[in-house]
Write an enzyme that holds these catalytic residues in place. Structure first.
Site, PDB file in Angstrom:
ATOM      1  N   THR A 167      12.062 -17.520   9.096  1.00 25.49           N
ATOM      2  CA  THR A 167      10.916 -17.697   8.197  1.00 25.49           C
ATOM      3  C   THR A 167      11.040 -16.752   7.006  1.00 25.49           C
ATOM      4  OG1 THR A 167       9.401 -18.381   9.916  1.00 25.49           O
ATOM      5  CG2 THR A 167       8.421 -17.082   8.158  1.00 25.49           C
ATOM      6  N   THR A 218       7.375 -12.102  10.837  1.00 27.45           N
ATOM      7  CA  THR A 218       8.336 -13.127  11.242  1.00 27.45           C
ATOM      8  C   THR A 218       8.746 -12.873  12.679  1.00 27.45           C
ATOM      9  OG1 THR A 218      10.463 -14.179  10.743  1.00 27.45           O
ATOM     10  CG2 THR A 218      10.309 -11.821  10.314  1.00 27.45           C
TER      11      THR A 218
HETATM   12  N1  ASP Z   1       7.120 -16.985  13.012  1.00 26.24           N
HETATM   13  C1  ASP Z   1       7.633 -18.315  12.804  1.00 26.24           C
HETATM   14  C2  ASP Z   1       6.980 -19.275  13.766  1.00 26.24           C
HETATM   15  O1  ASP Z   1       6.781 -18.902  14.909  1.00 26.24           O
HETATM   16  C3  ASP Z   1       9.103 -18.398  13.001  1.00 26.24           C
HETATM   17  C4  ASP Z   1       9.910 -17.410  12.187  1.00 26.24           C
HETATM   18  O2  ASP Z   1       9.465 -16.312  11.922  1.00 26.24           O
HETATM   19  O3  ASP Z   1      11.028 -17.769  11.825  1.00 26.24           O
HETATM   20  O4  ASP Z   1       6.699 -20.383  13.386  1.00 26.24           O
END
Ligand code: ASP
Length: 304
Positions: A167, A218
């Protein structure tokens, strides 16, 4: 003296080092540098923190190796779906969007929801209809699906492992001392259709308050949401009086016997401090503080 500053991330994840080739690492660093520059240019030119985080995130939504916009993760069905949020620390206005498929820049839709609607969070078709009414750029599903993600999806089809926390997010403080946060994601690979992670949850993956900090998270959305980690950083500064760096480190550890998983946090303070904490061996991250050089890092041991 207060300084303007920006920090960005493009995901924190526990990975085997050999799965990221030197060439791929170089590309990650280039994508981070471009996004950092896009945001820093706004701040240097006297623009707002809000414009800076939007510019940085749009740059990463365009960059096909990050998990937002074009090149995002594919869900169980092999489709992309996007979540995003933005928050203005000056007035606590926030906008967020989840489960959308056709909007080229989800972060810009989140901002339009914040500024042009009466709501904070719109989802799916309703959010897309709103995007059309605002004249935002739309794309067909093929635009978002890259060959590389399709290959990874096919390779993993047997195991159906959810993962890949790449993300993107940005936090900034501008010349006027206003802070803002923005986060944008394609969610987890192989996630259930309709799953929404922490990124568009105000207080979960994204939070900003001019008196304390702006935060973007993230990692695995489920433990991050349950720990309300972006708000936890704010609370650690406000109520426990912790420094921003210590607050981020404490937030990563909150209830970690129950909230296990990969987690990464970036934050800025209204005076221009940058804090970064994560519990993984890799977090794609970068920052620049007024008068200083750009710092771009990928591995835990890279010097920040
Ligand atoms: N936090 C994001 C999610 O769970 C994923 C990520 O950080 O890449 O959708």
């Amino acid at each position: 003296m207060s300084k303007y500053a920006i920090a960005i991330h493009a995901g924190a994840e526990t990975v085997k080092p050999e799965t990221i080739s030197p060439e791929k690492e170089k590309q990650f660093r280039e994508g981070l540098q471009q996004a950092l520059q896009a945001g820093y240019d706004v701040l240097e030119g006297g623009g707002s923190a809000l414009d800076a985080v939007e510019a940085a995130v749009r740059s990463m939504e365009d960059f096909p190796l990050f998990n937002a916009g074009r090149g995002a993760n594919l869900n169980e069905q092999g489709e992309t779906a996007f979540d995003a949020a933005i928050m203005d620390g000056k007035n606590l206005k926030a906008g967020a969007v989840c489960s959308i498929h056709y909007v080229k820049y989800p972060i810009t839709l989140a901002r339009a929801i914040m500024q042009e609607s009466k709501h904070v969070l719109l989802s799916g078709e309703g959010a897309e209809a709103f995007a059309l009414s605002q004249g935002l750029e739309m794309e067909a599903p093929e635009y978002f699906v890259t060959e590389e993600r399709t290959k990874k999806w096919k390779d993993k089809l047997e195991e159906q492992l959810t993962g890949q926390h790449d993300t993107v997010g940005a936090v900034a403080v501008d010349k006027a001392g206003n802070v803002a946060a923005a986060t944008s994601t394609g969610g987890l690979s192989f996630q259930h259709k309709g799953r929404v992670g922490d990124s568009p949850i105000i207080g979960g993956g994204t939070y900003a308050h001019n008196s304390y900090c702006a935060v973007s998270c993230t990692g695995e959305g489920e433990p991050i949401m349950k720990g309300v980690l972006a708000h936890e950083v704010y609370a650690q500064v406000k109520y426990a009086g912790n420094s921003l760096q210590h607050a981020c480190e404490e937030a990563i550890k909150v209830d970690d016997d129950k909230l296990q998983g990969d987690k990464g946090i970036i934050a800025v303070s209204p005076t221009g401090e940058v804090a970064i904490a994560f519990n993984t061996n890799q977090m794609k991250r970068a920052y620049r503080i007024q008068g200083g050089e750009s710092v771009v890092a990928v591995w835990k041991d890279d010097t920040d």
